[in-house]
Design a protein around this motif. Structure first.
Motif, PDB file in Angstrom:
ATOM      1  N   MET A 122     -21.701   1.963  -5.664  1.00  0.00           N
ATOM      2  CA  MET A 122     -22.325   1.833  -6.986  1.00  0.00           C
ATOM      3  C   MET A 122     -23.830   1.639  -6.840  1.00  0.00           C
ATOM      4  SD  MET A 122     -19.669  -0.541  -9.056  1.00  0.00           S
ATOM      5  CE  MET A 122     -20.474  -0.742 -10.616  1.00  0.00           C
ATOM      6  N   ILE A 129     -26.890   4.798 -16.256  1.00  0.00           N
ATOM      7  CA  ILE A 129     -25.892   4.413 -15.249  1.00  0.00           C
ATOM      8  C   ILE A 129     -26.285   3.117 -14.560  1.00  0.00           C
ATOM      9  CG2 ILE A 129     -26.738   5.740 -13.264  1.00  0.00           C
ATOM     10  CD1 ILE A 129     -23.736   6.419 -12.839  1.00  0.00           C
ATOM     11  N   VAL A 130     -27.582   2.917 -14.376  1.00  0.00           N
ATOM     12  CA  VAL A 130     -28.009   1.660 -13.744  1.00  0.00           C
ATOM     13  C   VAL A 130     -27.657   0.479 -14.663  1.00  0.00           C
ATOM     14  CG1 VAL A 130     -30.017   0.318 -13.040  1.00  0.00           C
ATOM     15  CG2 VAL A 130     -29.791   2.674 -12.291  1.00  0.00           C
ATOM     16  N   PHE A 184     -24.000  -0.179 -14.503  1.00  0.00           N
ATOM     17  CA  PHE A 184     -23.554  -0.799 -13.251  1.00  0.00           C
ATOM     18  C   PHE A 184     -24.001  -2.250 -13.143  1.00  0.00           C
ATOM     19  CE2 PHE A 184     -23.005   3.269 -10.472  1.00  0.00           C
ATOM     20  CZ  PHE A 184     -21.874   3.568 -11.208  1.00  0.00           C
ATOM     21  N   ILE A 239     -30.133   8.259 -15.524  1.00  0.00           N
ATOM     22  CA  ILE A 239     -30.268   7.232 -14.477  1.00  0.00           C
ATOM     23  C   ILE A 239     -30.351   5.840 -15.092  1.00  0.00           C
ATOM     24  CG2 ILE A 239     -31.773   6.337 -12.670  1.00  0.00           C
ATOM     25  CD1 ILE A 239     -32.316   9.053 -11.776  1.00  0.00           C
ATOM     26  N   LEU A 277     -13.802  18.249 -12.162  1.00  0.00           N
ATOM     27  CA  LEU A 277     -14.977  17.817 -11.405  1.00  0.00           C
ATOM     28  C   LEU A 277     -14.904  18.353  -9.971  1.00  0.00           C
ATOM     29  CD1 LEU A 277     -17.346  16.019 -12.252  1.00  0.00           C
ATOM     30  CD2 LEU A 277     -16.133  14.067 -11.356  1.00  0.00           C
ATOM     31  N   PHE A 278     -13.731  18.208  -9.353  1.00  0.00           N
ATOM     32  CA  PHE A 278     -13.585  18.685  -7.979  1.00  0.00           C
ATOM     33  C   PHE A 278     -13.616  20.207  -7.921  1.00  0.00           C
ATOM     34  CE2 PHE A 278     -11.432  14.468  -7.346  1.00  0.00           C
ATOM     35  CZ  PHE A 278     -12.558  13.910  -6.796  1.00  0.00           C
ATOM     36  N   ARG A 326     -18.845  -1.520  -4.478  1.00  0.00           N
ATOM     37  CA  ARG A 326     -20.157  -2.043  -4.881  1.00  0.00           C
ATOM     38  C   ARG A 326     -21.271  -1.291  -4.173  1.00  0.00           C
ATOM     39  NH1 ARG A 326     -19.656  -7.976  -5.482  1.00  0.00           N
ATOM     40  NH2 ARG A 326     -18.285  -8.207  -7.279  1.00  0.00           N
ATOM     41  N   PHE A 347     -25.117   5.340  -5.568  1.00  0.00           N
ATOM     42  CA  PHE A 347     -24.980   6.496  -6.467  1.00  0.00           C
ATOM     43  C   PHE A 347     -26.204   6.729  -7.374  1.00  0.00           C
ATOM     44  CE2 PHE A 347     -23.301   8.633 -10.294  1.00  0.00           C
ATOM     45  CZ  PHE A 347     -22.844   9.795  -9.702  1.00  0.00           C
ATOM     46  N   PRO A 348     -26.709   5.697  -8.075  1.00  0.00           N
ATOM     47  CA  PRO A 348     -27.909   5.955  -8.889  1.00  0.00           C
ATOM     48  C   PRO A 348     -29.100   6.367  -8.036  1.00  0.00           C
ATOM     49  CG  PRO A 348     -26.901   3.884  -9.530  1.00  0.00           C
ATOM     50  CD  PRO A 348     -26.218   4.327  -8.269  1.00  0.00           C
ATOM     51  N   LEU A 379     -11.095  14.737 -13.653  1.00  0.00           N
ATOM     52  CA  LEU A 379     -11.280  14.595 -12.204  1.00  0.00           C
ATOM     53  C   LEU A 379     -11.024  15.915 -11.499  1.00  0.00           C
ATOM     54  CD1 LEU A 379      -9.713  11.196 -11.118  1.00  0.00           C
ATOM     55  CD2 LEU A 379     -11.990  12.051 -10.631  1.00  0.00           C
ATOM     56  N   ALA A 407     -19.175  10.957  -7.773  1.00  0.00           N
ATOM     57  CA  ALA A 407     -18.830  10.680  -9.172  1.00  0.00           C
ATOM     58  C   ALA A 407     -17.312  10.692  -9.329  1.00  0.00           C
ATOM     59  CB  ALA A 407     -19.479  11.715 -10.089  1.00  0.00           C
ATOM     60  N   GLY A 408     -16.672  11.643  -8.645  1.00  0.00           N
ATOM     61  CA  GLY A 408     -15.213  11.713  -8.673  1.00  0.00           C
ATOM     62  C   GLY A 408     -14.600  10.433  -8.147  1.00  0.00           C
ATOM     63  N   TYR A 409     -15.160   9.907  -7.060  1.00  0.00           N
ATOM     64  CA  TYR A 409     -14.657   8.647  -6.503  1.00  0.00           C
ATOM     65  C   TYR A 409     -14.767   7.517  -7.526  1.00  0.00           C
ATOM     66  CZ  TYR A 409     -15.155   4.098  -4.279  1.00  0.00           C
ATOM     67  OH  TYR A 409     -15.064   2.773  -4.002  1.00  0.00           O
ATOM     68  N   LEU A 410     -15.956   7.422  -8.157  1.00  0.00           N
ATOM     69  CA  LEU A 410     -16.171   6.321  -9.110  1.00  0.00           C
ATOM     70  C   LEU A 410     -15.188   6.419 -10.270  1.00  0.00           C
ATOM     71  CD1 LEU A 410     -20.062   6.202  -9.117  1.00  0.00           C
ATOM     72  CD2 LEU A 410     -18.504   4.512  -8.143  1.00  0.00           C
ATOM     73  N   THR A 418     -28.645   9.967  -7.313  1.00  0.00           N
ATOM     74  CA  THR A 418     -28.966  10.705  -8.531  1.00  0.00           C
ATOM     75  C   THR A 418     -30.476  10.832  -8.672  1.00  0.00           C
ATOM     76  OG1 THR A 418     -27.072   9.571  -9.499  1.00  0.00           O
ATOM     77  CG2 THR A 418     -28.443  10.832 -11.003  1.00  0.00           C
ATOM     78  N   PHE A 419     -31.169   9.720  -8.425  1.00  0.00           N
ATOM     79  CA  PHE A 419     -32.623   9.726  -8.522  1.00  0.00           C
ATOM     80  C   PHE A 419     -33.231  10.670  -7.480  1.00  0.00           C
ATOM     81  CE2 PHE A 419     -36.712   8.060  -7.040  1.00  0.00           C
ATOM     82  CZ  PHE A 419     -37.443   8.198  -8.203  1.00  0.00           C
ATOM     83  N   TRP A 421     -22.906  14.671  -4.930  1.00  0.00           N
ATOM     84  CA  TRP A 421     -23.020  13.862  -6.148  1.00  0.00           C
ATOM     85  C   TRP A 421     -21.714  13.926  -6.938  1.00  0.00           C
ATOM     86  CZ3 TRP A 421     -22.871  14.648 -11.461  1.00  0.00           C
ATOM     87  CH2 TRP A 421     -23.430  13.633 -12.242  1.00  0.00           C
ATOM     88  N   VAL A 422     -21.185  15.140  -7.090  1.00  0.00           N
ATOM     89  CA  VAL A 422     -19.964  15.333  -7.885  1.00  0.00           C
ATOM     90  C   VAL A 422     -18.796  14.588  -7.241  1.00  0.00           C
ATOM     91  CG1 VAL A 422     -18.227  17.060  -8.462  1.00  0.00           C
ATOM     92  CG2 VAL A 422     -20.607  17.469  -9.027  1.00  0.00           C
ATOM     93  N   VAL A 423     -18.677  14.657  -5.911  1.00  0.00           N
ATOM     94  CA  VAL A 423     -17.523  14.015  -5.275  1.00  0.00           C
ATOM     95  C   VAL A 423     -17.662  12.491  -5.341  1.00  0.00           C
ATOM     96  CG1 VAL A 423     -16.088  13.899  -3.211  1.00  0.00           C
ATOM     97  CG2 VAL A 423     -17.171  16.039  -3.818  1.00  0.00           C
TER      98      VAL A 423
END
Lengths: 536, 319
Positions: free
Chosen positions: B232, A468-469, A472, A465, A45-46, B229, B235-236, A42, B274-277, B239-240, B270-272
């Motif tokens: 979630m 991850i989809v 999820f 993609i 990442l930051f 949710r 995010f994809p 993490l 991802a960091g949250y997730l 990314t797309f 995107w990175v942040v």
């Protein structure tokens, strides 16, 4: 690292206490565990996010080297310090590489063992039923007249029907599904590793060249014919495919009126190209979003401009220069441009000119000429003449867009420089010669590049993609059904459910179906949920 | 090329949509304030009971409250329904605004900042309406309406641009793919951002003040889950959007990734996120800390949208 890591959570927290007296190997292992922990990932990442920030505010050499130079001139003391921190090359900086390499080592160190673990899990049976199903987040219990074996057989059928992986242990059925969640998660992270690898190898083996081509001219795909060329670390010049591209004509259209007057609406370059000497010559309409694919390389239309044509006669009356000279636009909105003409062949003195070009010349309120529109509706040039030594003979490299005025003397022509329209001639005073503005041609700036990593990078991106989809959308869930014979020929049925990451939406449905197959009967004893208490 | 009548109609529809959103916002607010009146109907009783002392007395007061709730039930439901009805109507008019705008300029209606804001708020309201339909999240309505009205206000007052043709760099079907994805993700993240702010406010106390703004808002855990949710979902798509942008950049600018300021900040965003997730699945980071990370990510998203377009020059400078 994972999006949802219910099972490997213990690992990142474990290495908190430092090992005592475990030697070098122990320390290495401790360090590795630290690096691959989620907390470290993490933080890394930051740090990557933070590291890219200066790259968006400070000019970057890779994107706009001229802006870096300007920045150095404006901030004489600050710029060298920023440069020492590689802040003008952030994305190629050692510290940036250090962060992302650590991040990806951390990612690999976490994802690969998890992939192995998951692979084992994929081939294993669902875990045995816990002793007390009533303590699970979801549970139900009822009594039926059906025999325990019948109930378990029904449960197996129902769960199999719902595409659970089912296993029977003595008095219980264990079922699990949703392995795709972790599969998708791992695929996503592995695809990111592949993506980084593809981007890196594409940059190492690819090349990029920029070239300016005037109408009626062409260029060949050799390093020497480019104005700027950059090959990757592992690129070899002999690998350049031998193609040639010619520019026949270029046209641009602009909004002629309205508040956005002058905004470009279309650029189109008519080109011909030949893929090696033996191939036929083909035509292509090169546009901004439609690059030309030729022999593994792609040719892009990046920019355009005006190249006024001149005929320069020297003091002896001979033609010393004739041709089109590309001028660089100084104003993107009006395409007012600037350029220089160097005439080394002029006798007795070499001649040089600094020129201004206006595609649509109009006088402004002060009587000065400006350009009113980017299209060439009224093209005019103004020339400032110099004579003397152009400084080309000493071998020092010179820009074709800049006149070295050190050994040149301006030829004075009064206070006002009169702009020339097409066909007009300027007589230089003192018999130094003359210059005629013959009209103009247009030029385009093209970029040619080859990046072998682009298709693998795209594939990795798409797989990421999809991964991850999937991850999820799918939930991993376990269901257990236990059936035990109780007093009076009754059977106590217990159902327990566990969903990793939320409630199972179909738990109720499973219980309902089970009750249909093995109908519920009113309880003979006080309602109980735990099998231990049944014996009381 | 530009149809002035349709352009005018589009502007009228935008005005109508904003007004309807305001009315919906007032409706939601009325819904909440009728709730407040309901509590206000028992203050003396409550005072006496509290004065009499002890937690039991307070419990009694709450019971009295639930009794009076039934009387006002009908009126309250009406205000709530009115707000939702207006909200849906506003959404429809907003959609018509976007369609007529596109028809007026004969192109995809997302080519400048005004159109982007309009499309993003439309996406956010769409996400909210879907959530309303599926999860009965009407408590989110008033807060989202405030955000939408402010955003559309900014768009019409400061960002307005007459419809016109696109510049050559935007002549590609990728504009429909890349920008639509970016707009959808941004709208989704906006809803998630509002939920997260509510989560942080709600998590501060165990029970919301009766009659307060947060009275209808569910408990912190539900809010956190809903925000999660939603992100979630977003995010994809984000990314797309980035990958679609890279494909487009590959054909328009001769490289798929070049650390253009817009690219850099969409990567940071995107990175942040991802960091949250990840943070949400990491011990010691979930809850408040993860929520703050997601708000930082949302701030990056907004900065990428406004800041980069106006402060930094780059290849995405369409402002």
């Amino acid at each position: 690292m994972s999006v949802d890591a219910p099972e490997t959570q213990a690992a990142p927290q474990a290495p908190r206490e430092r090992p005592a007296g475990i030697g070098l190997f122990g320390w290495l292992r401790w360090g590795w565990r630290q690096l691959t922990s989620m907390r470290t990932a993490l933080v890394l990442l930051f740090l990557v996010a933070l590291g890219t920030v200066p790259g968006s505010f400070l000019p970057q050499r890779g994107l706009a080297p001229e802006k870096v130079t300007a920045f150095f001139q404006q901030h004489k003391t600050l710029a060298p310090w920023l440069d020492r921190l590689s802040l003008f090359d952030v994305f190629a900086a050692p510290w940036f590489a250090a962060i992302y390499i650590l991040l990806f080592v951390s990612l690999a160190g976490c994802v690969l063992p998890r992939a192995k673990h998951h692979f084992v899990q994929l081939r294993s049976r669902p875990p045995k039923a816990p002793r007390n199903l009533g303590r699970l987040p979801e549970s139900a219990s009822y009594e039926t007249d059906a025999a325990p074996d019948e109930v378990l057989a029904e449960a197996r059928a129902i769960l199999k029907d719902r595409r659970f992986r089912v296993d029977a242990h003595d008095d219980a059925v264990a079922a699990e599904k949703g392995y795709l969640r972790e599969t998708g998660n791992l695929v996503f992270h592995l695809a990111l590793l592949v993506l980084l690898f593809a981007v890196g190898s594409g940059a190492a083996f690819g090349y990029k060249g920029n070239v300016l081509v005037t109408e009626g001219e062409g260029f060949s795909n050799t390093v020497a014919s480019y104005d700027a060329f950059k090959g990757g670390r592992s690129f070899t010049a002999s690998k350049l495919p031998p193609f040639t591209v010619w520019l026949d004509s270029f046209s641009a259209s602009y909004l002629p009126s309205g508040p956005n007057r002058g905004q470009p609406t279309n650029f189109s370059a008519k080109v011909r190209y030949q893929n090696g000497l033996s191939s036929p010559v083909r035509s292509y309409d090169l546009k901004v979003n439609h690059p030309l694919n030729v022999d593994g390389a792609r040719v892009y239309l990046l920019g355009h401009g005006y190249a006024p044509r001149f005929t320069v006669r020297d003091g002896k009356g001979q033609v010393a220069f004739q041709g089109a000279v590309p001028f660089l636009p100084t104003n993107e909105a009006t395409y007012a441009s600037e350029g220089v003409i160097k005439v080394p062949d002029a006798q007795p003195d070499q001649l040089g000119f600094i020129g201004l070009f206006w595609p649509t010349a109009v006088p402004n309120q002060q009587g000065k000429v400006v350009s009113a529109f980017p299209a060439a509706w009224n093209p005019q040039v103004a020339l400032f003449a110099f004579k003397g030594d152009l400084g080309l003979s000493n071998g020092a490299p010179q820009s074709v867009y800049k006149l070295e005025t050190g050994k040149l003397k301006p030829i004075l022509m009064g206070n006002k420089v009169k702009p020339l329209a097409a066909g007009q001639t300027l007589q230089l005073p003192g018999g130094a010669g003359s210059v005629t503005f013959d009209g103009y041609r247009q030029y385009v700036t093209l970029q040619v590049n080859h990046d072998p990593g682009r298709v693998p990078a795209l594939a990795a991106g798409i797989v990421a993609i999809l991964g991850i989809v999937t991850s999820f959308l799918v939930r991993r869930r376990r269901v257990w059904v236990r059936a035990k014979a109780a007093e009076g020929g009754r059977t106590v049925v217990q159902v327990g459910g566990l969903t990793l990451g939320g409630a199972t939406p179909d738990f109720e449905a499973i219980v309902e179906r089970l009750k249909k197959a093995a109908p519920e009967q009113p309880r003979s004893t006080a309602p109980d949920e735990s099998p231990n208490m049944d014996e009381e | 090329m530009v149809d002035p009548h349709l352009a005018h109609l589009s502007n009228q529809l935008m005005l109508g949509a904003v007004l309807l959103y305001v009315v919906a916002m007032v409706g939601y607010a009325a819904d909440i304030s009728f709730g407040r009146r309901r509590v206000a109907a028992v203050p003396e009783e409550a005072k006496v009971l509290v004065g009499a002392g002890g937690p039991e007395a307070v419990e009694d007061a709450q019971e009295t409250e639930t009794e009076t709730e039934d009387e006002d039930e009908r009126r309250r439901v009406d205000w709530g329904r009115f707000a939702i009805l207006l909200n849906v109507l506003a959404w429809g008019v907003h959609g018509a605004e976007i369609v007529t705008r596109g028809m007026a300029a004969d192109r995809v209606p997302w080519g400048n900042m005004y159109e982007f804001v309009s499309a993003i708020t439309f996406a956010a309201v769409t996400v909210y309406l879907v959530m309303l339909w599926r999860y009965k999240t009407n408590w989110l309505g008033p807060f989202l309406m405030v955000a939408v009205v402010i955003a559309l206000g900014i768009a019409t007052i400061w960002l307005y641009d007459d419809p016109g043709p696109l510049r050559p760099a935007l002549h590609s079907y990728w504009i429909a793919i890349h920008v639509t994805a970016a707009v959808t993700a941004t709208g989704t993240f906006t809803v998630a951002g509002v939920s997260t702010i509510l989560y942080l406010l709600r998590a501060r106390r165990t029970a919301p003040k009766p009659g307060g703004l947060l009275e209808r808002v569910p408990d912190a855990e539900t809010l956190d889950r809903l925000a999660h949710r939603t992100m979630m979902f977003g995010f994809p798509i984000w990314t797309f959007a980035i990958i679609a942008g890279a494909i487009w950049a590959d054909s328009a600018w001769g490289r798929y990734w070049g650390w253009d300021p817009k690219e850099t900040w969409s990567f940071i965003t995107w990175v942040v996120y991802a960091g949250y997730l990840h943070a949400r699945a990491t011990a010691g980071w979930r809850g408040r800390k993860a929520a703050i990370i997601s708000l930082i990510a949302f701030a990056c998203l907004l900065f990428n949208f406004f800041g980069i377009n106006y402060l930094v020059s780059g290849m995405h400078s369409y402002a």
